[in-house]
Design an enzyme around this catalytic site. Structure first.
Site, PDB file in Angstrom:
ATOM      1  N   LYS A 147      25.478  -2.847   7.257  1.00 36.86           N
ATOM      2  CA  LYS A 147      26.946  -2.972   7.118  1.00 36.86           C
ATOM      3  C   LYS A 147      27.512  -2.179   5.949  1.00 36.86           C
ATOM      4  O   LYS A 147      28.500  -1.480   6.091  1.00 36.86           O
ATOM      5  CB  LYS A 147      27.340  -4.433   6.839  1.00 36.86           C
ATOM      6  CG  LYS A 147      27.277  -5.354   7.980  1.00 36.86           C
ATOM      7  CD  LYS A 147      27.823  -6.705   7.572  1.00 36.86           C
ATOM      8  CE  LYS A 147      27.012  -7.436   6.532  1.00 36.86           C
ATOM      9  NZ  LYS A 147      25.693  -7.858   6.932  1.00 36.86           N
ATOM     10  N   THR A 148      26.859  -2.345   4.793  1.00 31.64           N
ATOM     11  CA  THR A 148      27.436  -1.726   3.597  1.00 31.64           C
ATOM     12  C   THR A 148      27.430  -0.206   3.737  1.00 31.64           C
ATOM     13  O   THR A 148      28.446   0.462   3.493  1.00 31.64           O
ATOM     14  CB  THR A 148      26.659  -2.157   2.340  1.00 31.64           C
ATOM     15  OG1 THR A 148      26.753  -3.564   2.252  1.00 31.64           O
ATOM     16  CG2 THR A 148      27.230  -1.533   1.091  1.00 31.64           C
ATOM     17  N   GLU A 192      33.930  -4.500   5.230  1.00 40.44           N
ATOM     18  CA  GLU A 192      32.628  -4.989   5.663  1.00 40.44           C
ATOM     19  C   GLU A 192      32.785  -6.486   5.929  1.00 40.44           C
ATOM     20  O   GLU A 192      33.224  -7.234   5.060  1.00 40.44           O
ATOM     21  CB  GLU A 192      31.628  -4.744   4.530  1.00 40.44           C
ATOM     22  CG  GLU A 192      30.298  -5.367   4.787  1.00 40.44           C
ATOM     23  CD  GLU A 192      29.307  -5.121   3.630  1.00 40.44           C
ATOM     24  OE1 GLU A 192      29.526  -4.186   2.840  1.00 40.44           O
ATOM     25  OE2 GLU A 192      28.334  -5.872   3.554  1.00 40.44           O
TER      26      GLU A 192
END
Ligand code: EPU
Length: 784
Positions: A147-148, A192
Site C-alpha cells: 500500500k505505502t 493509503e
C-alpha cells in the site's frame, strides 16, 4: 457547528459495528477542511497520525498532540506549529474542540476518558482522513501488501502528470518529501487506506485501487470473510472506477463483477497487462498493453516483481485519469522507495545492507525473492515477528517464507500494544522453519544482540536484510554504522589481514568467557599495525591488544572499539642468531622454549609452561618456575601511541613483578631473548621438570592461569587453600581443587560468575587474614 459525538468505538478482537456516523461525514469534512479549529491528536507520533497532524496544520487548524515518544516527525511538526506533549494528560486537550485518536490508543487513555465524559467530538484517525478526503476527489489505495509504495507511486505519478494531488501515505517518502501534503489547488486526494482495524469502511472515494486481499490482522478479524466484507463495503462506496489486481484470486473474485472495474496484472484477461518483465538489480522493465493495444515499455528503479504489479496498478489508474503513458513512465522511472521499503542502508562491493518493512509471509517471500535476484553470494536475514496474534495465526506460513535466505536470525515478537500469548515467541517461527527443513536459522531473544549475531556471521558477498514492522531496522542501522568502520579497518590490513565484527572473545580467551569485540582485527604486518594505531587515534576509537587471552578476563559486555590480535605474518616470525632468539609478538612462549632447545640454548625452558604469547608475556612480565620474562630479554621492539616504532635494550626498561608499564600505552612487536649454550639432555630435563610441575600442580580445565598475584607473605594459591575456599563456586565458575589460585570454567560460566567468585575470595582473605589480594589476570571490557 455541532458534531455528533462518538457513536461506536471499535475494539481490537471484535469487528467494529457499522460506523454509524456516515451522516457525520459531510459535517466533519466541513469542520476539518473549510473552517479553523483547535484539534488534539492522541498518539500523534505514529506514522499515520503524524501525517494527519501535518494535514490539519496545513489546513490552518491549531493542532496539539500527545504521545509517549518523541520522533523526528514530531520534532518536524513542532517546527510547523504542533503543540506537542510527551504524555497523555487530559488537560492538554481541554481547549480542543475535537479529538482524534489512533487505533493504538487504549480505551482508558485519560484524554479519551475526559473527552467522552464531556461529550466532546471524538473521531478515529481514518474517520478524520476520510472526512478530509471528502473535500477532494478521493483515491484510496487498499490491500494487504504494497500500500505505502503504491500510494506513494500514485501520488508521485499524479504530481508529475500535473494533477497537483494532495496525499496521505503511511511512511516518510523521500520523493514526496512528507508523508502527507495538502495541495489547495489540486482536485485529487490520494490516501493509503488501512484495513487493519476496519476503518476502510470510513472512505467514500471516487476511485479505489485494490492490490491484494488475504488473511492478515487476525487479531482483529475472525477470518478472511470478515476482511472481504470490509473491502466489499469500500468497493460499494466507491463512486468511480475500481482498479484491481486480477492476478490475486480474492481481489479478482470481489472486484471482477463490479461495474466500472478495471483490471491489471500479468494475466491475459487483464485490462492493463504487463508482459516481458525483466528484473534487474534494484529495478525492472516491462511492456504494458491496454486491452490488447501496446502502450510501450516501463522502467522501474525499485526492485522485485511485486513492484511491477504495483506499478501496473498505478499505470492503470493514472491512464484512467487521462495522464499520457509517456508521462506516467517518466514518473515511474524517477520513483524512489519509501522509507523501510527495500531501503539500502549500506552498499559496497563486499556487502549490501537492506531494510524492509515486510512482516507477513507473502511480503517476506516477495522481498527475499527480489533480494535474491540481485545476485549477491548469500542472503542473511534478521526478522522480528510483529504481533503475537499474527505469529500465532500464520506460523505455518512463516515456516516456508524464508526458503530464499541462506541464514536467518529471528528475534522475539514486537507486541505492537498486544499482550503476550503464552507459548508464542520468536522461537515459534524458528521451530516452523526448522520443521520446514531449513536449518540455517537461529533464535536470538534479545533484540539488542541481533546485530551482533548477524554481524559476526558476515562474509564478503553477503546481502543482509532486516525485516519486520517493529524496530528491527535499528539493529541493521547499528550494523551498517559498524560496517563502515570495519571496511576501513579491512582496507588497512589488506587482503592478507582479517577483520570481523562482534567476534565472541570467549573464543579467544583460555577461560572461555567474555562478550564480543566490536571490531576484531588481525594485522599481518608491523606497518598495518602502525596504521591501525593511527586510525584509532584519529577516529577516537579505543584500541586493545589481545594475544592468546591466557591471562585475561573479558567482561560479558565485550570490548568496545578495536581489538587487535597480532597474529600470522610478521608477528609469527621466529629467528635464531647466535645465542639470541627474536620472536614476533604473536609467537607462543612455548614455541620460544622449543626453538631454544633446537638451537641447544638453555635458560628459556620455563617458558614451556606459559600458555601465552610473546606479546602477552612481555606485557605482564609473565613468569613460572621462579623465572620471569624480562630475565631473558635483551631488547624489545614496539610501536608507540602514534604508531612509530622503537627498539629498546633491557637496561633502558623499567620492569616489576608481573608488571611492565611501557606496554600499558605502547604495543609490542617483537622481543629478542638471550639463551646460554647448554647440553640438549640438560634442556630436556628442565623442560620435563616444568611439564611435570604443571601436570601435577595445575588444573587442565579451562582457566585464566593464576588469578591473583602472590602477596609478599604467602603464595595466593596456598592462602586460598588455607582459607578452605577450594571448590567453592559461583554459577559455573569454580575454584580449582588442584590449585587454589586457579578459577576454572565448568561449562558456560560467565565473566560475572568469575568476578563474583574473585570478590568472594578477596573479601574472605581480607576478613580472615587481613590480606589484600590483587588480581594478576587483566580484567577488561564492559559489563553486560
Ligand atoms: N599451594 C598450596 N595450595 C594450592 C596451591 C599452591 O598449598 O592450592 C602451595 C604450593 O604447594 C607451593 C606454593 O603454594 O608451596 C606456591 O605454589 P606454586 O608452586 O604452584 O606456585 P604459584 O606461586 O602458585 C607460580 C606462578 C604460576 C606458575 C607457577 C609454576 C604466580 C602468581 N604464579 O604459581 O604462573 O605457573 O608458579 O612455576 O606467580 C600464572 O602466572 O598465571 C601462572 C600460572
Amino acid at each position: 457547528m455541532k458534531l455528533t459525538p462518538e457513536a461506536t468505538t471499535a475494539r481490537a478482537n471484535s469487528p467494529p459495528k457499522e460506523f454509524r456516523r456516515r451522516d457525520a461525514l459531510p459535517e466533519l469534512s466541513r469542520f476539518l477542511t473549510a473552517e479553523r479549529h483547535r484539534i488534539h491528536l492522541v498518539g500523534v507520533a505514529g506514522s499515520g497520525m503524524s501525517g494527519l497532524a501535518g494535514l490539519l496544520i496545513e489546513l490552518g487548524h491549531t493542532v496539539s498532540g500527545s504521545d509517549k515518544v518523541t520522533t523526528t516527525e514530531t520534532e518536524r511538526l513542532q517546527r510547523l506549529g504542533l503543540h506537542f506533549h510527551e504524555q497523555h494528560l487530559a488537560e492538554h486537550a481541554d481547549a480542543a474542540e475535537l479529538v482524534v485518536f489512533s487505533s493504538a490508543i487504549k480505551d482508558d487513555n485519560p484524554i479519551l476518558l475526559a473527552a467522552r465524559s464531556c461529550a466532546k467530538p471524538l473521531f478515529r484517525r481514518a474517520e478524520a482522513v476520510a472526512a478530509i478526503m471528502q473535500a477532494k476527489r478521493g483515491i484510496v489505495i487498499a490491500g494487504m501488501h504494497g500500500k505505502t509504495t503504491t500510494s506513494a507511486m500514485t501520488a508521485h505519478a499524479l504530481r508529475e502528470g500535473g494533477l497537483h494531488p494532495s496525499h496521505y501515505v503511511g511512511a516518510e517518502i523521500p520523493i514526496l518529501r512528507t508523508n502527507a501534503y495538502w495541495n489547495q489547488g489540486g482536485e485529487y486526494f490520494v490516501a493509503e487506506g488501512d484495513e487493519s482495524d476496519g476503518t476502510l469502511r470510513c472512505f467514500h472515494p471516487e476511485h479505489a485501487l485494490i492490490l491484494n486481499i488475504e488473511e492478515e490482522h487476525l487479531d482483529f478479524y475472525p477470518d478472511l470473510a470478515a476482511i472481504e466484507k470490509v473491502f466489499a463495503q469500500l468497493i460499494d462506496q466507491t463512486s468511480g472506477s475500481v482498479l484491481y489486481n486480477v492476478d490475486d484470486p480474492n481481489t479478482a473474485r470481489l472486484c471482477g463483477k463490479r461495474k466500472h472495474a478495471v483490471s491489471y496484472g500479468f494475466s491475459e484477461q487483464a485490462d492493463y497487462r504487463g508482459t516481458d518483465v525483466e528484473l534487474r538489480n534494484f529495478g525492472s522493465s516491462f511492456l504494458v498493453f491496454r486491452r490488447g493495444e501496446k502502450l510501450g515499455q516501463a522502467t522501474l528503479n525499485v526492485p522485485g516483481e511485486h513492484n511491477v504489479h504495483n506499478a501496473l496498478g498505478v499505470i492503470a489508474l493514472a491512464s484512467e485519469l487521462s495522464i499520457p503513458f509517456d508521462k506516467i513512465t517518466a514518473s515511474l522511472r524517477k520513483f524512489e522507495h519509501a522509507r523501510r521499503r527495500f531501503e539500502i542502508k549500506y552498499a559496497s562491493d563486499r556487502f549490501l545492507l537492506v531494510d524492509d518493512y515486510a512482516h507477513h509471509p507473502t511480503e517476506i517471500r516477495a522481498t527475499l525473492r527480489s533480494a535474491k535476484s540481485i545476485g549477491r553470494r548469500r542472503l542473511v536475514t534478521m526478522f522480528q515477528p510483529h504481533r503475537y496474534s499474527r505469529t500465532k495465526a500464520l506460523c505455518r506460513d512463516f515456516g516456508s517464507a524464508f526458503d530464499d535466505a541462506d541464514r536467518v536470525v529471528i528475534t522475539d515478537v514486537y507486541p505492537a500494544s498486544e499482550p503476550p500469548i503464552p507459548g508464542i515467541t520468536g522461537q515459534t517461527i524458528v521451530d516452523e522453519i526448522v520443521r520446514h527443513s531449513h536449518h540455517g536459522v537461529a533464535y536470538q531473544p534479545q533484540l539488542q544482540s541481533v546485530h551482533r549475531d548477524v554481524g559476526n556471521m558476515l562474509e564478503a558477498g553477503d546481502l543482509v536484510l532486516s525485516l519486520g514492522a517493529g524496530n528491527i531496522h535499528e539493529q541493521l542501522e547499528i550494523l551498517a554504522a559498524d560496517l563502515v568502520v570495519a571496511e576501513k579497518l579491512k582496507a588497512i590490513v589488506g587482503e592478507e589481514g582479517e577483520v570481523r565484527l562482534y567476534e565472541p572473545l570467549s573464543n579467544h580467551t583460555t577461560l572461555r568467557v567474555g562478550g564480543p569485540a566490536q571490531f576484531w582485527v588481525e594485522p599481518r604486518t608491523e606497518q598495518a599495525f602502525a596504521e591501525l594505531i593511527r586510525f584509532c587515534d584519529d577516529e577516537h576509537l579505543p584500541l586493545f591488544v589481545i594475544g592468546r587471552g591466557s591471562n585475561l578476563l573479558v567482561r560479558d559486555g565485550g570490548i568496545r572499539g578495536v581489538v587487535v590480535h597480532p597474529h600470522g605474518g610478521d608477528f609469527d616470525k621466529i629467528e635464531v642468531a647466535g645465542y639470541e632468539i627474536t620472536a614476533g609478538a604473536g609467537v607462543k612462549l612455548r614455541q620460544v622454549a622449543y626453538t631454544a632447545r633446537a638451537a641447544n640454548l638453555g635458560g628459556l625452558e620455563w617458558m614451556e609452561g606459559i600458555p601465552g604469547t610473546v606479546g602477552g608475556g612481555l606485557r605482564m612480565n609473565a613468569g613460572a618456575m621462579g623465572a620471569q620474562t624480562f630475565e631473558n630479554v635483551t631488547r624489545i621492539r614496539y610501536l608507540d601511541a602514534e604508531g612509530n616504532s622503537h627498539v629498546k635494550n633491557r637496561d633502558e626498561l623499567e620492569v616489576f613483578y608481573r608488571r611492565f608499564p611501557l606496554l600499558e600505552k605502547n604495543f609490542a612487536i617483537s622481543a629478542t631473548f638471550c639463551g646460554q649454550p647448554a647440553e640438549r639432555a640438560q634442556i630436556d630435563m628442565r623442560l620435563r621438570e616444568s611439564q611435570e610441575k604443571r601436570r601435577t600442580t595445575q588444573p587442565a580445565a579451562k582457566s585464566a592461569g593464576c588469578i591473583f598475584k602472590n602477596p609478599a607473605t604467602i603464595p595466593a594459591g596456598k592462602l586460598v587453600d588455607e582459607l578452605g575456599l577450594k571448590n567453592s563456586r559461583v554459577g559455573n565458575a569454580r575454584v580449582s581443587r588442584v590449585h587454589g589460585n586457579f578459577i576454572v570454567n565448568d561449562g558456560d560460566a560467565t565473566a560475572s560468575d568469575v568476578l563474583e567468585l574473585i570478590d568472594d575470595i578477596k573479601s574472605v582473605a581480607r576478613k580472615k587474614r587481613g590480606i589484600e589480594l590483587e588480581t594478576e589476570v587483566e580484567i577488561v571490557g564492559e559489563p553486560e
